[in-house]
Enzyme design. Structure first.
Site, PDB file in Angstrom:
ATOM      1  N   ALA A  58       0.888  -1.123  -0.013  1.00 59.17           N
ATOM      2  CA  ALA A  58       0.103   0.058  -0.160  1.00 59.17           C
ATOM      3  C   ALA A  58       0.975   1.347  -0.023  1.00 59.17           C
ATOM      4  CB  ALA A  58      -0.935   0.073   1.128  1.00 59.17           C
ATOM      5  N   CYS A  59       0.120   2.612  -0.438  1.00 60.01           N
ATOM      6  CA  CYS A  59       0.791   3.689  -0.100  1.00 60.01           C
ATOM      7  C   CYS A  59       1.074   4.142   1.294  1.00 60.01           C
ATOM      8  CB  CYS A  59      -0.017   4.750  -0.812  1.00 60.01           C
ATOM      9  SG  CYS A  59      -0.201   4.597  -2.573  1.00 60.01           S
ATOM     10  N   PRO A  60       2.307   4.581   1.684  1.00 58.97           N
ATOM     11  CA  PRO A  60       3.013   5.177   0.779  1.00 58.97           C
ATOM     12  C   PRO A  60       4.424   4.228   0.728  1.00 58.97           C
ATOM     13  CG  PRO A  60       3.390   5.984   2.920  1.00 58.97           C
ATOM     14  CD  PRO A  60       2.327   5.250   2.928  1.00 58.97           C
ATOM     15  N   MET A  61       4.488   3.098   1.430  1.00 61.97           N
ATOM     16  CA  MET A  61       5.520   2.374   1.486  1.00 61.97           C
ATOM     17  C   MET A  61       6.012   1.678   0.217  1.00 61.97           C
ATOM     18  SD  MET A  61       6.213   2.187   4.637  1.00 61.97           S
ATOM     19  CE  MET A  61       7.533   0.875   4.459  1.00 61.97           C
TER      20      MET A  61
END
Length: 830
Positions: free
Chosen positions: A764-767
């Site tokens: 997922a964002c922001p990873m």
């Protein structure tokens, strides 16, 4: 605010225990510090929530949530709640779907006074909010239900008070919910709880509970699965504690949207979760149960004497176990109320009368009136229900007409309690800071579709629930007709909409309702009327609406409702762009894409803030001699700070052990923090809840503070590039790039770009951005990288963020026809 007090029956009070008095004094002192600016709102917020005090949508006022375990309270307690509601709130209380009572628009300065007033009558707000075990719920008919296996009341009360202020559950990854039901109808809705306990009896006559785990609603609803088919009474508390321990260890503490226990089970698989639960059970010293009987707390609920007892088999006309009449010709208002609101108890000659509260609200005067009636007609006990009503039990059947007359005198005799016309709605935008739409406004509109006491028999097994956002506080996912508020941009304006979920239920084979269509708020009533018309037009003989929805299916029902999804332009009809009862045009905050770097920085800042919050509470606990809980808070502070720095490595560890291991190899060994913090796992040890002294608690808190300060210092030298420098230098230390996943074989590989593939599907964002950024940092200028991303926010945000960093985006296209995943090819630019 302070309102004029009302005349009430004298309230019986008891001295507040020194421990609770000190607890309230601590809250009062911190509230004063926050008001004076000595402590920030960010630090105070989790402390406030732990005490059951919630910030409202409106600035400067609070919502006070009063815990009512299993919904049981006395007339004396209700009088005190009424007094406090009148003096310090709005004069209106709100019964919730967890059987709590909420007071709104309370000034912070008045909260400690409210807490003391509640404590004097045996009530508390403690842990009604925050990442703790919330109010333990139970069926409001427990002990009097004709179909129950046994009365679950004492077990619910014992578990609730055992876990209250228990160090085991003061800093969970997210909230944790428990429910008890006494019969197969499952009135307490055990399948949607983290732990659900359904009364059971073995063939040999021994009673216990069928234990399920992992349920929950919200944006990702899940039904609980069976953990133990039969839980003996002497193993009840230890079984629950072991579940909490697994959740505390493995729950996601970084992403609140993935923090509930259902996501732990989804990640591990239920069998592995069950194995971890068994390990925790043994590790907590329960491998050899003593089989001693559980020590139960008492709950006095004795019947009032009957003047003229009736036989168990007699039936008063119109009073039927299911609340529906065989004939409705020329019903008087009393007969209608008796048919829908009165339930015969299993005890001969007694009935329970349910007071229907419109969306859970009742005035101070109504609270006082109900308290008086509970004393006059019953034994002084009252129960709240998960459908936001109140019940007076143990009413002699011969006095039901007099009770009705007294209820009607205060507007408390509306028919249709606990039936389809008893629409459940959360507060929505009236007071909730998370609310998107006016759920209460829509409920008032739907009252015309489902008139109280006059809903036809063919809708008797239908429920309607409305949530103002996806969090499902009104439990819309398990309703026949469920609605939750969203916003939809149309041109330059935003219109309030509701997602319509159909076919949800809990009794029998539990099922999450299917999202069928999105309807503009102004068309919901017409759409539901049409749905009912279609049901009556196409149903089979004897088929109820829930069965009809199951048989016909989502596609056909969606086709029928499409005309009601159409929204005219703002110029053609601006009313579609106003919410129910709204006086201003509907608006939603809209955050733009392409801020992945800012999102990663926010994750790091939030981690350090969370560590500070834990340390803040650790100090307060030490000062109040609660050493074991303080140690747990210090431990959590270390974990939060360690996880914050690991964001720079593109990591979100799922366990404590993994956090310590990765921190040591990727952060400590590189000199980013002082050498004292190497081999952190050994230094910290097991700081879980256990007996400890004040001196050792302070030592561990000092160690945790030093570690958090070291992590903060590391982040203060970091820019948007997310690079950390070794202690005493300004030279950034290279990150260790996590290895790329091998492409998943089930998706046909597209024509190769010739660049190495980095598979970030499922990240997922922001990873996903952080991982891509770290990978590019290890490459030379001009080299290319192919990245695979999910549809939605990832493909929307990551490419734009990389372009904002100065890299070249060479390609962006779907990986497969369904466009569930995308690939991008990016060229590194110095």
């Amino acid at each position: 605010m302070s309102r004029t007090p009302v005349n009430i029956v004298p309230i019986k009070t008891e001295p507040i225990s020194p421990a609770i008095a000190e607890e309230i004094e601590t809250f009062e002192a911190e509230a004063l510090r926050m008001a004076s600016g000595d402590v920030s709102g960010d630090l105070f917020r989790p402390f406030r929530l732990q005490y059951g005090i919630y910030g409202q949508r409106q600035a400067g006022v609070q919502m006070v949530r009063i815990k009512i375990p299993f919904g049981g309270m006395t007339a004396n307690q209700l009088r005190r709640v009424a007094e406090l509601t009148e003096r310090y709130a709005t004069g209106v209380g709100h019964v919730t779907t967890r059987q709590d009572i909420q007071l709104h628009f309370v000034e912070l300065k008045d909260v400690p006074t409210i807490m003391r007033g509640l404590a004097e009558v045996g009530l508390t707000t403690r842990e009604a909010c925050a990442n703790t075990v919330r109010n333990v719920t139970a069926c409001h008919l427990a002990g009097i239900c004709q179909g129950e296996v046994f009365d679950v009341t004492p077990y619910a009360k014992t578990v609730a008070l055992h876990l209250l202020r228990n160090p085991l559950n003061q800093s969970l990854p997210r909230k944790f919910k428990i429910a008890f039901s006494g019969c197969k109808q499952d009135c307490a809705l055990t399948p949607i709880h983290d732990v659900g306990l359904l009364a059971a009896k073995r063939a040999d006559g021994v009673i216990g509970f069928r234990m399920v785990a992992g349920g929950g609603l919200g944006s990702a609803p899940r039904l609980a699965q069976v953990l133990r088919e039969f839980t003996p009474m002497d193993e009840l508390i230890s079984s629950i504690e072991a579940v909490i321990r697994v959740f505390d260890t493995l729950g996601n503490r970084k992403n609140r949207t993935k923090a509930r226990m259902k996501f732990v089970i989804e990640k591990l698989g239920f069998e592995e979760f069950k194995r971890r639960w068994e390990e925790a059970y043994v590790a907590m010293g329960h491998d050899r149960p003593t089989h001693e009987p559980i020590t139960l707390l008492s709950y006095p609920d004795e019947p009032v004497p009957l003047i003229m007892p009736t036989s168990n088999g007699s039936k008063q006309a119109g009073v039927q176990p299911n609340g529906h009449a065989s004939g409705r010709a020329a019903e008087t208002p009393f007969e209608m109320w008796r048919r829908t609101n009165v339930v015969r108890q299993k005890q001969a000659g007694y009935v329970a009368a349910v007071t229907k509260l419109f969306m859970g609200d009742l005035t101070t005067e109504q609270m006082l009136h109900l308290a008086d009636l509970a004393d006059r007609y019953s034994n002084g006990n009252i129960r709240t229900t998960i459908n936001q009503n109140m019940v007076i039990r143990w009413v002699p059947e011969s006095q039901i007409a007099d009770l009705y007359a007294d209820l009607a005198s205060q507007g408390l005799a509306d028919p249709g309690a606990e039936l389809v016309e008893d629409i459940i709605a959360c507060p929505g935008t009236d007071t909730c800071g998370l609310g998107i739409t006016s759920s209460k406004g829509l409920a008032r509109a739907l009252a015309e579709v489902f008139p109280a006491g006059r809903v036809p028999e063919d809708l008797s097994d239908v429920t309607v629930k409305i949530s103002g956002c996806h969090n499902s506080c009104a439990q819309h996912h398990i309703s026949t007709i469920g609605l939750h508020g969203v916003g939809k941009r149309i041109g330059e304006h935003v219109s309030p909409f509701y997602e319509l979920h159909l076919g949800g239920r809990v009794d029998g084979a539990a099922k999450i309702g299917q999202m069928v269509v999105k309807l503009p708020a102004k068309s919901v009533s017409a759409g539901i009327r049409h749905l009912i018309d279609v049901y009556r037009r196409d149903r089979l003989s004897g088929e109820g609406l829930p069965a009809f929805i199951d048989r016909v299916g989502k596609i056909k029902l969606k086709d029928e409702l499409i005309p009601y999804t159409i929204v005219p332009s703002f110029e053609e009809d601006p009313t579609f762009y106003y919410d129910w009862e709204g006086e201003e045009e509907f608006v939603l905050e809209d955050l733009g894409p392409g801020e992945c770097a800012g999102g990663a920085l926010e994750m790091i800042e939030n981690g350090i803030l969370e560590a500070d919050q834990e340390l803040y509470q650790a100090k307060l606990l030490v000062d109040n001699h609660q050493y074991s809980v303080s140690v747990n808070k210090s431990y959590r502070a270390v974990l939060s700070a360690a996880k914050a720095l690991l964001v720079t490595e593109g990591l979100e560890p799922s366990t404590d052990a993994e956090t310590f291991t990765e921190f040591d190899s990727r952060i400590a060994q590189k000199g980013i923090v002082p050498p004292i913090y190497r081999d952190l796992r050994k230094r910290v040890g097991d700081l879980g809840p256990k007996e400890t002294t004040g001196e050792s608690a302070r030592e561990k808190m000092a160690f945790a503070k030093g570690f958090v300060d070291a992590c903060r210092a590391a982040t203060e030298q970091m820019g948007k590039d997310l690079k950390l420098a070794a202690v005493g230098t300004t030279t950034a230390v290279a990150a260790s790039v996590p290895p790329a996943k091998a492409p998943v074989a089930s998706i046909a590989a597209p024509v190769s770009s010739g660049a190495p593939v980095y598979d970030l599907r499922g990240v997922a964002c922001p990873m996903n951005y952080v991982k891509t950024k770290l990978k590019l940092e290890m490459m030379d200028a001009g080299e290319q990288l192919e990245v695979w991303l999910d549809a939605g926010e990832p493909i929307k945000n990551v490419p734009l963020s990389l372009k904002n960093d100065g890299h070249k985006l060479l390609l962006q296209e779907p990986l497969e026809a369904a466009a569930a995943h995308y690939r991008i090819v990016v060229e590194k630019v110095e």
